[in-house]
Scaffold this active site. Sequence first.
Site, PDB file in Angstrom:
ATOM      1  N   HIS A 265       0.671  -1.260   0.046  1.00  0.00           N
ATOM      2  CA  HIS A 265       0.001   0.095  -0.084  1.00  0.00           C
ATOM      3  C   HIS A 265       0.896   1.158  -0.061  1.00  0.00           C
ATOM      4  CE1 HIS A 265      -3.826   2.269   1.215  1.00  0.00           C
ATOM      5  NE2 HIS A 265      -2.793   3.093   1.665  1.00  0.00           N
ATOM      6  N   GLU A 266       1.813   1.392   1.091  1.00  0.00           N
ATOM      7  CA  GLU A 266       2.580   2.775   1.080  1.00  0.00           C
ATOM      8  C   GLU A 266       3.694   2.377  -0.212  1.00  0.00           C
ATOM      9  OE1 GLU A 266       1.537   4.784   2.983  1.00  0.00           O
ATOM     10  OE2 GLU A 266       0.418   3.428   4.376  1.00  0.00           O
ATOM     11  N   HIS A 269       1.904   4.341  -2.925  1.00  0.00           N
ATOM     12  CA  HIS A 269       1.891   5.911  -2.721  1.00  0.00           C
ATOM     13  C   HIS A 269       3.287   6.436  -2.996  1.00  0.00           C
ATOM     14  CE1 HIS A 269      -1.967   6.691  -0.596  1.00  0.00           C
ATOM     15  NE2 HIS A 269      -1.619   5.953   0.188  1.00  0.00           N
ATOM     16  N   GLU A 295      -4.690   7.505  -3.420  1.00  0.00           N
ATOM     17  CA  GLU A 295      -5.024   6.424  -2.730  1.00  0.00           C
ATOM     18  C   GLU A 295      -5.339   5.588  -3.843  1.00  0.00           C
ATOM     19  OE1 GLU A 295      -5.032   6.275   0.513  1.00  0.00           O
ATOM     20  OE2 GLU A 295      -6.124   4.500   1.013  1.00  0.00           O
TER      21      GLU A 295
END
Lengths: 501, 501
Positions: A265-266, A269, A295
């Site tokens: 997830h990070e 980003h 997101e």
Amino acid sequence: MTSYDSLLTELRSIALLESCGHVLGWDEQTYMPPGGAEHRANQLSLLAGMVHERATSPQLGDLLASAEQNEKSDDPDSPTAANLREARRKYDRSTKLPRRLVEELSRVCTLSQQAWVQARKDSKFADFLPWLEQVVALRREEADVVGYGDGVPYDALLDEYEPGMTAAEVTTLFAGLRDELVPLIAEIVDCGRQPDISILQRSYPVDKQRDFGTAAATAIGFDFHKGRLDEAAHPFCSGFGPGDTRLTTRYDEHHFPGAFFGTLHEAGHGIYEQGLNPAEFGTPMGTYTSLGIHESQSRLWENFVGRSRAFWNHYYSAAQQTFSTALTDVSEETFLWCVNDVRPTFIRVEADEATYNLHILLRFELEQPLVSGDLKPADVPAAWNEKFTQYFGITPPTDAMGCLQDIHWSGGGIGYFPTYSLGNMYAAQFFEAARRDLGDLDEQFAAGDFAPLKTWLNQNIHQRGQQYRANRLVEVVTGEQLDYRPLVQHLRAKFSELYGL
Amino acid sequence: MTSYDSLLTELRSIALLESCGHVLGWDEQTYMPPGGAEHRANQLSLLAGMVHERATSPQLGDLLASAEQNEKSDDPDSPTAANLREARRKYDRSTKLPRRLVEELSRVCTLSQQAWVQARKDSKFADFLPWLEQVVALRREEADVVGYGDGVPYDALLDEYEPGMTAAEVTTLFAGLRDELVPLIAEIVDCGRQPDISILQRSYPVDKQRDFGTAAATAIGFDFHKGRLDEAAHPFCSGFGPGDTRLTTRYDEHHFPGAFFGTLHEAGHGIYEQGLNPAEFGTPMGTYTSLGIHESQSRLWENFVGRSRAFWNHYYSAAQQTFSTALTDVSEETFLWCVNDVRPTFIRVEADEATYNLHILLRFELEQPLVSGDLKPADVPAAWNEKFTQYFGITPPTDAMGCLQDIHWSGGGIGYFPTYSLGNMYAAQFFEAARRDLGDLDEQFAAGDFAPLKTWLNQNIHQRGQQYRANRLVEVVTGEQLDYRPLVQHLRAKFSELYGL
């Protein structure tokens, strides 16, 4: 130097100063010793004040006005037009706020957050209530000062995180999503089949989790020459600027998905931050589009890629080798099902890919009346629990597991939650378009080849900065209007297969 | 608010901004990914420029003048007088430098340092020579602008690091030191006895070194609640401000003393930073006295405490347990001798407690004629080697092991080296005074009790900030004038015993 060039120079310089604060913020969450908290707060407050002063200075306003005068363009999508449009939006928004309101918001939100930490610990909503009342009143005042045209006050708050988006649009999208999602989740629950998720709570040594997550983040395209992965209690990604993007995660030996999908997830980003045009650093053309689009990038890599059958087709044997004690007797199919377990739970940040959106819908449906005044802060717990029971079929046993669980409202973040589900929708639409453009993504993932997708995202989204606002970007990239249906189709297809619906 | 209060407020605010740069600088040396170098340089340059602008602003000058007018004091040692004296010194020094010179120095030193890195690698002095010529010329120009009264240009450079100290004073002190040290070292070499220092190159696992060093730093009084220890290629200590002081070290499995004494050394600096009065942060009364006094604190803990018989009396059994493979057959006496091995070597940073000072003397004796013009930069290698042979009895085989070994000159740091040996002298005098005040320090160390000494340093040195300049501080604390003899006595006593002279 033209006034437009001077404007960009000043914007870059302000962003450079702001980015110093990002380094301090990252250090605060990763390495700062406890005794450094007060001095760090002073440092960050000084930097924030200096940034605010320059970002709202009359000189900047003059430069902006003069640049707008000199740079007439027929193409509203040109980089120059985009830079001026977004610089104007940001300048107007910040200069409209009187200093008193900015300071009051900052003061109240700091104290409110402290009160929330304790109130959540004690599960005592009454202790947080006076702060929530103040936060809502101040943000409502902010909405009035910023203005919302023919819309509603909530629009002015949403606009801070998702420029150009309105409550009416979100309401329509979320209604459609809800009408499809509630029955899908009911079908899953009613089918009576569940994976044995205790498998994910076996022993996964932290060092091996770190190596495995780092390898996966590298494979999907996060460049560790220009970034790092560290540990923090509340995982985040921070882009300091060109060449330096920091990811954080947290490890729990007995919970594999937390750190692993958190890292993906990070990294999603981070890949966005690393994909921004370094030459445009500090200008709108070198800045992410919106929180929702940000997101979308994290969700895309975490869920659409990282929880896909094709991904584990490639990675499961490595996982089994790495975590041999935990996974030796677990089949790939079982593991895939475990990391795609769907079940109603109370806590948003622990929710699965499907129910997650219901958590967001609920918050959005409470935030709107809170801002309009139709819902009194004192009535939040009852309203929360009623809606929660309606959507999830279970009732939070405490407010700590209900309306006190999130930090957002305590820090003033009202209007922020919708960006999470908007991100899921954008991700579904982008992923569908990438699949059209790139052919068999599953085959690529199964071969461990994530470069085509990463490059596609770089070109279609990252390098565009703020050239388009979010829903226009969706149109340009996918040829379709922003829509909740691709997300629903993705979820229904995946879970129908896994749960045999 | 009086003008004096306004002055202090502005000084605090400038220091707060400057301290943001310290966080970025620390991160650059510890965790920054390689790709972040360019952006980090931009960030640091922006912050440095903003600090310089405020530190040299006419408004600050007006505040200072007005405060000086209003705060007449009969006591030159009062905190107010000290704050005004040191603020004036700093303001005058910075405002005297024309912007052109500041920028030129910054530009040339950056390029010069890059050239030095390569020249040292290639051991080609000729490639560094044009840069050294420019650096010397610019620093000489700086000396002329800053002024040096009846003294010599070198005074103006020395004054940057050791305020109030003159080349004449240093020359006298160093001459005395040299006349005692050269024969002492000759006696040691000539005695023909040497410890078997290969013992220190056995296997000392890095994790255990880290734990052992951290425990020792904690024991001598470094507060890890308000600080950290990390790794860096070039170890340093950075005080960010109250409550946050960062130490770094580097580990080599096959060289025990490097990290261990390095950690004690940096912890000594850190204990000084942690001992400054937090309420005075950013003002002279809350700032370290001079680089020499700072160095006295690191040397005192590293050498006077950490290499003492009493210290290892307490720690050796723990060391033997921790590094059992390496030390099981090594007696305490042998180990103590090994960590106090004296022998002429080429590299300053690897030198022992005694020969170290000769390395400094040599540099000081070259720097002075360099600045006065009596020594041409082109003649530095020959002069270096001649002096080196004279002091050490050995001749550097290459310039990389001779005049190219240190970073200082390449970065403009001419006049800095003397502070290292001044630090050793201050340390010896402070240690002698502490022994007078605190009774049997050896007994305390042997019992693992370092708190009395740490508290004594806190009260007598750290909490005084810049109330006194360095040599005045020595007088106030010890009742004696600054002198080289206590250092010589310390060295002679220790090594006579170890080497049986």
